[in-house]
Design a protein around this motif. Structure first.
Motif, PDB file in Angstrom:
ATOM      1  N   LEU A 113      -2.720  -6.587  -6.693  1.00 31.96           N
ATOM      2  CA  LEU A 113      -1.733  -5.795  -7.429  1.00 31.96           C
ATOM      3  C   LEU A 113      -0.656  -6.660  -8.071  1.00 31.96           C
ATOM      4  O   LEU A 113       0.009  -6.223  -9.011  1.00 31.96           O
ATOM      5  CB  LEU A 113      -1.074  -4.779  -6.497  1.00 31.96           C
ATOM      6  CG  LEU A 113      -1.972  -3.705  -5.903  1.00 31.96           C
ATOM      7  CD1 LEU A 113      -1.171  -2.838  -4.954  1.00 31.96           C
ATOM      8  CD2 LEU A 113      -2.605  -2.869  -6.995  1.00 31.96           C
ATOM      9  N   ILE A 114      -0.491  -7.870  -7.559  1.00 26.34           N
ATOM     10  CA  ILE A 114       0.545  -8.753  -8.099  1.00 26.34           C
ATOM     11  C   ILE A 114       0.193  -9.107  -9.542  1.00 26.34           C
ATOM     12  O   ILE A 114      -0.954  -9.363  -9.880  1.00 26.34           O
ATOM     13  CB  ILE A 114       0.694 -10.010  -7.222  1.00 26.34           C
ATOM     14  CG1 ILE A 114       1.230  -9.601  -5.857  1.00 26.34           C
ATOM     15  CG2 ILE A 114       1.619 -11.037  -7.872  1.00 26.34           C
ATOM     16  CD1 ILE A 114       1.352 -10.723  -4.876  1.00 26.34           C
ATOM     17  N   ALA A 115       1.202  -9.097 -10.401  1.00 26.49           N
ATOM     18  CA  ALA A 115       1.104  -9.380 -11.835  1.00 26.49           C
ATOM     19  C   ALA A 115       0.449  -8.235 -12.604  1.00 26.49           C
ATOM     20  O   ALA A 115       0.084  -8.403 -13.750  1.00 26.49           O
ATOM     21  CB  ALA A 115       0.383 -10.689 -12.112  1.00 26.49           C
ATOM     22  N   ASN A 120       0.680   1.299 -14.366  1.00 23.37           N
ATOM     23  CA  ASN A 120      -0.722   1.456 -13.966  1.00 23.37           C
ATOM     24  C   ASN A 120      -0.866   1.503 -12.450  1.00 23.37           C
ATOM     25  O   ASN A 120      -1.693   2.239 -11.922  1.00 23.37           O
ATOM     26  CB  ASN A 120      -1.575   0.318 -14.540  1.00 23.37           C
ATOM     27  CG  ASN A 120      -1.656   0.394 -16.048  1.00 23.37           C
ATOM     28  OD1 ASN A 120      -1.525   1.457 -16.627  1.00 23.37           O
ATOM     29  ND2 ASN A 120      -1.867  -0.748 -16.672  1.00 23.37           N
ATOM     30  N   THR A 121      -0.067   0.713 -11.770  1.00 23.00           N
ATOM     31  CA  THR A 121      -0.132   0.700 -10.312  1.00 23.00           C
ATOM     32  C   THR A 121       0.328   2.030  -9.728  1.00 23.00           C
ATOM     33  O   THR A 121      -0.283   2.550  -8.796  1.00 23.00           O
ATOM     34  CB  THR A 121       0.721  -0.453  -9.753  1.00 23.00           C
ATOM     35  OG1 THR A 121       0.316  -1.668 -10.391  1.00 23.00           O
ATOM     36  CG2 THR A 121       0.551  -0.589  -8.262  1.00 23.00           C
ATOM     37  N   ASN A 124      -2.295   4.614  -9.987  1.00 25.80           N
ATOM     38  CA  ASN A 124      -3.384   4.417  -9.029  1.00 25.80           C
ATOM     39  C   ASN A 124      -2.892   4.394  -7.587  1.00 25.80           C
ATOM     40  O   ASN A 124      -3.555   3.847  -6.707  1.00 25.80           O
ATOM     41  CB  ASN A 124      -4.116   3.102  -9.343  1.00 25.80           C
ATOM     42  CG  ASN A 124      -4.793   3.164 -10.692  1.00 25.80           C
ATOM     43  OD1 ASN A 124      -5.267   4.213 -11.102  1.00 25.80           O
ATOM     44  ND2 ASN A 124      -4.806   2.038 -11.383  1.00 25.80           N
ATOM     45  N   LYS A 125      -1.784   4.988  -7.317  1.00 27.95           N
ATOM     46  CA  LYS A 125      -1.204   4.935  -5.981  1.00 27.95           C
ATOM     47  C   LYS A 125      -2.068   5.638  -4.950  1.00 27.95           C
ATOM     48  O   LYS A 125      -2.155   5.197  -3.812  1.00 27.95           O
ATOM     49  CB  LYS A 125       0.215   5.490  -6.063  1.00 27.95           C
ATOM     50  CG  LYS A 125       0.605   6.531  -5.124  1.00 27.95           C
ATOM     51  CD  LYS A 125       2.046   6.886  -5.283  1.00 27.95           C
ATOM     52  CE  LYS A 125       2.160   8.381  -5.414  1.00 27.95           C
ATOM     53  NZ  LYS A 125       3.496   8.859  -5.373  1.00 27.95           N
ATOM     54  N   GLU A 126      -2.748   6.712  -5.342  1.00 32.92           N
ATOM     55  CA  GLU A 126      -3.631   7.415  -4.392  1.00 32.92           C
ATOM     56  C   GLU A 126      -4.762   6.498  -3.929  1.00 32.92           C
ATOM     57  O   GLU A 126      -5.156   6.528  -2.768  1.00 32.92           O
ATOM     58  CB  GLU A 126      -4.205   8.678  -5.040  1.00 32.92           C
ATOM     59  CG  GLU A 126      -3.171   9.751  -5.311  1.00 32.92           C
ATOM     60  CD  GLU A 126      -2.499  10.253  -4.051  1.00 32.92           C
ATOM     61  OE1 GLU A 126      -3.190  10.377  -3.022  1.00 32.92           O
ATOM     62  OE2 GLU A 126      -1.282  10.487  -4.078  1.00 32.92           O
ATOM     63  N   LEU A 127      -5.264   5.693  -4.840  1.00 30.67           N
ATOM     64  CA  LEU A 127      -6.323   4.744  -4.495  1.00 30.67           C
ATOM     65  C   LEU A 127      -5.813   3.703  -3.498  1.00 30.67           C
ATOM     66  O   LEU A 127      -6.507   3.345  -2.534  1.00 30.67           O
ATOM     67  CB  LEU A 127      -6.834   4.069  -5.772  1.00 30.67           C
ATOM     68  CG  LEU A 127      -8.048   3.183  -5.652  1.00 30.67           C
ATOM     69  CD1 LEU A 127      -9.254   4.017  -5.236  1.00 30.67           C
ATOM     70  CD2 LEU A 127      -8.313   2.499  -6.976  1.00 30.67           C
ATOM     71  N   PHE A 153       7.704   1.716  -5.100  1.00 31.96           N
ATOM     72  CA  PHE A 153       7.195   0.897  -6.195  1.00 31.96           C
ATOM     73  C   PHE A 153       8.350   0.408  -7.050  1.00 31.96           C
ATOM     74  O   PHE A 153       9.155   1.188  -7.538  1.00 31.96           O
ATOM     75  CB  PHE A 153       6.253   1.718  -7.090  1.00 31.96           C
ATOM     76  CG  PHE A 153       4.934   2.013  -6.456  1.00 31.96           C
ATOM     77  CD1 PHE A 153       3.895   1.122  -6.534  1.00 31.96           C
ATOM     78  CD2 PHE A 153       4.729   3.214  -5.780  1.00 31.96           C
ATOM     79  CE1 PHE A 153       2.678   1.395  -5.958  1.00 31.96           C
ATOM     80  CE2 PHE A 153       3.522   3.505  -5.206  1.00 31.96           C
ATOM     81  CZ  PHE A 153       2.492   2.589  -5.290  1.00 31.96           C
ATOM     82  N   TYR A 154       8.408  -0.867  -7.226  1.00 24.66           N
ATOM     83  CA  TYR A 154       9.277  -1.508  -8.210  1.00 24.66           C
ATOM     84  C   TYR A 154       8.667  -2.876  -8.442  1.00 24.66           C
ATOM     85  O   TYR A 154       7.455  -3.014  -8.302  1.00 24.66           O
ATOM     86  CB  TYR A 154      10.725  -1.574  -7.694  1.00 24.66           C
ATOM     87  CG  TYR A 154      11.709  -1.846  -8.798  1.00 24.66           C
ATOM     88  CD1 TYR A 154      11.819  -1.000  -9.887  1.00 24.66           C
ATOM     89  CD2 TYR A 154      12.498  -2.986  -8.788  1.00 24.66           C
ATOM     90  CE1 TYR A 154      12.703  -1.259 -10.920  1.00 24.66           C
ATOM     91  CE2 TYR A 154      13.386  -3.247  -9.808  1.00 24.66           C
ATOM     92  CZ  TYR A 154      13.487  -2.391 -10.861  1.00 24.66           C
ATOM     93  OH  TYR A 154      14.348  -2.661 -11.884  1.00 24.66           O
TER      94      TYR A 154
END
Length: 166
Positions: A113-115, A120-121, A124-127, A153-154
């Motif tokens: 998830l980095i970068a 988009n992240t 896709n939080k449920e995933l 998320f930040y």
């Protein structure tokens, strides 16, 4: 009863004529002064209205630029770090070393998830939640699973996990 015959006396005629002429002259002076004052106020109001319109246009331009910069900055937000914290490990008598290793394993799983773009992240939080919660971990030969207590998320993703017996 009759009206006294004042029209025969010239002094009274001059007095009444003076009152009428003085009234007309004072009315004209009043109209002139009132007109000048109204014209001055109308010019002042017009100037103030033009100033207000110009300031409103400036405010609109600044707000549009501010919104555009915020939109661009929001697009530029990327994830830089992942933090994982496991709570309730004392409840199951799990040592600190095992807890840290489990946190590092979750960090390794989420390293992809980095970068990435933050939007988009978040989409896709449920995933991400399913990927974490479907994992079983063994501590002291007993299977545990993770339950996500909070996820923030930040630019840094902060995840707080609880342990539950499987």
């Amino acid at each position: 009863m009759r009206i006294p015959p004042l029209y025969h006396r010239p002094s009274w005629q001059r007095f009444i004529a003076g009152i009428v002429i003085g009234g007309c002259i004072s009315w004209l002076v009043f109209l002139f002064m009132y007109g000048v004052m109204q014209e001055k106020h109308a010019k002042k109001i017009k100037f103030q209205q033009e100033t207000i319109d110009n300031l409103k246009q400036d405010i609109k331009i600044w707000q549009d630029e501010y919104k555009e910069l915020n939109r661009k900055n929001a697009e530029l937000l990327i994830i830089q770090n992942v933090q994982v914290k496991i709570t309730d490990f004392e409840k199951y008598n799990i040592d600190l070393q095992s807890k840290i290793e489990a946190e590092n394993k979750v960090k390794e799983d989420l390293k992809s998830l980095i970068a990435n773009d933050l939007n988009n992240t978040v989409k896709n939080k449920e995933l991400i939640i399913k990927a974490i919660e479907n994992k079983t971990v063994k501590f002291n030969n007993r299977p545990y699973r993770y339950v996500i207590k909070s996820m923030i998320f930040y630019t840094t993703i902060s995840i707080e996990l609880e342990l539950r017996l499987n």
